[in-house]
Design an enzyme around this catalytic site. Structure first.
Site, PDB file in Angstrom:
ATOM      1  N   HIS A 200      15.785  53.102  69.093  1.00  0.00           N
ATOM      2  CA  HIS A 200      15.236  53.881  70.212  1.00  0.00           C
ATOM      3  C   HIS A 200      14.954  53.021  71.444  1.00  0.00           C
ATOM      4  CE1 HIS A 200      15.010  57.389  67.722  1.00  0.00           C
ATOM      5  NE2 HIS A 200      14.099  56.881  66.913  1.00  0.00           N
TER       6      HIS A 200
ATOM      7  N   ASP B  13      20.543  57.160  60.899  1.00  0.00           N
ATOM      8  CA  ASP B  13      19.098  57.431  60.880  1.00  0.00           C
ATOM      9  C   ASP B  13      18.861  58.936  61.126  1.00  0.00           C
ATOM     10  OD1 ASP B  13      16.331  55.670  61.442  1.00  0.00           O
ATOM     11  OD2 ASP B  13      16.321  57.622  62.443  1.00  0.00           O
TER      12      ASP B  13
ATOM     13  N   HIS C 174      16.874  60.195  63.132  1.00  0.00           N
ATOM     14  CA  HIS C 174      16.692  60.432  64.567  1.00  0.00           C
ATOM     15  C   HIS C 174      17.893  59.906  65.357  1.00  0.00           C
ATOM     16  CE1 HIS C 174      12.598  59.987  62.804  1.00  0.00           C
ATOM     17  NE2 HIS C 174      12.365  61.050  63.543  1.00  0.00           N
TER      18      HIS C 174
ATOM     19  N   ASP D 171      15.392  57.558  56.749  1.00  0.00           N
ATOM     20  CA  ASP D 171      14.457  58.668  56.933  1.00  0.00           C
ATOM     21  C   ASP D 171      15.137  60.041  56.896  1.00  0.00           C
ATOM     22  OD1 ASP D 171      15.637  57.906  59.304  1.00  0.00           O
ATOM     23  OD2 ASP D 171      13.782  57.794  60.468  1.00  0.00           O
TER      24      ASP D 171
HETATM   25 ZN   LIG Z   1      14.329  57.515  62.415  1.00  0.00          ZN
END
Ligand SMILES: [Zn+2]
Length: 342
Positions: A158, A193, A195, A282
């Site tokens: 991120h 991931d 996200h 995740d």
């Molecule tokens: Zn994540």
């Protein structure tokens, strides 16, 4: 397979985290390291300490202004009367102009996307060593290893060229890809991931030499909200070199593996010389974020599928939060990938 990790990476211990406006304990805990180390060892990895690689490989993907901020902001923050123990922003530019604030508060808002990445006195060194683990894994692959694993914590995907966010400070996957570029004309980054890897996308958005591909929970109702949609395809010379595959919430193994095949088509057509896997765990059905429903055997199949691309591969740890199966999920992925054989 060799795995890389340095003890300094555990010192960053963020306390705060705002979730839907409520203060919660930050889920990016140092304890993740213990689970991931155990998982890597169970897959047959030997753990090695990376060397100090200096700022060069980090500065290759981040701006000097941002790195100076990360290194010094904690000390500057302590001089503000009544300031919080950790650096947390409370104002952000809606759109950036060319101007750059001189104040610590202004710069925190400029360089931090959200409240999930508090900076303490240990953060800079932990993030640097995390990046150096990625550098070391990339160098091992450049020296001829078919694959290497970087236990990167804090995670990185991120983090943009000059913005921290979502528990991330230095973009370890981007650092690894840029190191690989010394030998490889084209590098693909595959982000699995939960996200969207918005920072990685941002760093390479205008570049045709690094293909960025991300599978993730659809951001229309999920973090990071403002990035990760299918119509984000790159810009300028990079148009067509970014590929997002948003998945419906609670998608399980079959849907994830199906989307992975679509990702592979794009990666094969790009014909990369090396691959970086941004390995978040995740997407697991029992992860506290609860966005997708990949199972432990599912991670093994994902690892196996990625290994079939047959590319020199740097596996970089991204997310995956505390749950009983965190270590098992890493073992499953690495074993599926060929952790014992390689
Ligand atoms: Zn994540």
């Amino acid at each position: 397979m060799k795995a890389f990790y340095a003890e300094e990476q555990k010192r960053h211990d963020p306390k705060a985290f705002l979730s839907s406006g409520a203060a919660q304990p930050n889920p990016e805990k140092p304890e993740r390291v213990e689970r991931l180390l155990a998982g890597a060892k169970s897959a047959g990895c030997t753990i090695e300490r990376p060397r100090n690689h200096g700022l060069g490989p980090v500065a290759a993907v981040h701006t000097p202004e941002y790195l100076d901020f990360l290194e010094h902001i904690y000390a500057r923050w302590q001089r503000i009367e009544g300031a919080s123990a950790e650096v947390i922003p409370n104002i952000h530019p809606i759109a950036r102009s060319g101007s750059y604030p001189a104040s610590a508060v202004g710069q925190a808002g400029y360089h931090m996307a959200d409240t999930a990445c508090p900076i303490s006195g240990e953060t800079w060194q932990s993030a640097l060593w995390s990046a150096w683990s990625a550098v070391e894994a990339a160098e091992a692959v450049m020296a001829g290893a078919p694959a290497a694993y970087a236990l990167c914590r804090p995670p990185g995907h991120h983090a943009f060229a000059d913005v921290a966010g979502g528990f991330c400070f230095i973009n370890n996957s981007a650092v690894a890809a840029q190191v690989l570029r010394k030998q490889a004309a084209r590098v693909a980054i595959l982000d699995v991931d939960l996200h969207h890897g918005n920072g990685t996308q941002g760093i390479f958005y205008a570049r045709p030499d690094v293909l960025t591909v991300s599978l993730h929970a659809d951001p229309v109702r999920f973090y990071p909200f403002f990035w990760g949609h299918a119509d984000e395809r790159g810009e300028g010379p990079g148009l067509g070199y970014n590929f997002n595959l948003p998945l419906p919430r609670k998608s399980a193994d079959a849907a994830f593996l199906g989307a992975l095949e679509v990702a592979f088509q794009r990666i094969r057509a790009f014909s990369p010389d090396a691959l970086v896997v941004a390995l978040g765990l995740d997407a697991f059905e029992g992860d506290p974020f609860g966005g997708l429903s990949v199972t432990t055997p599912g991670f093994s199949r994902i690892g196996e599928a990625i290994a079939k691309l047959g590319l020199p591969t740097v596996i970089v740890q991204e997310g995956g939060y505390l749950c009983d199966e965190l270590g098992d999920n890493l073992t499953a992925f690495l074993t599926g990938f060929g952790g014992k054989a390689r």
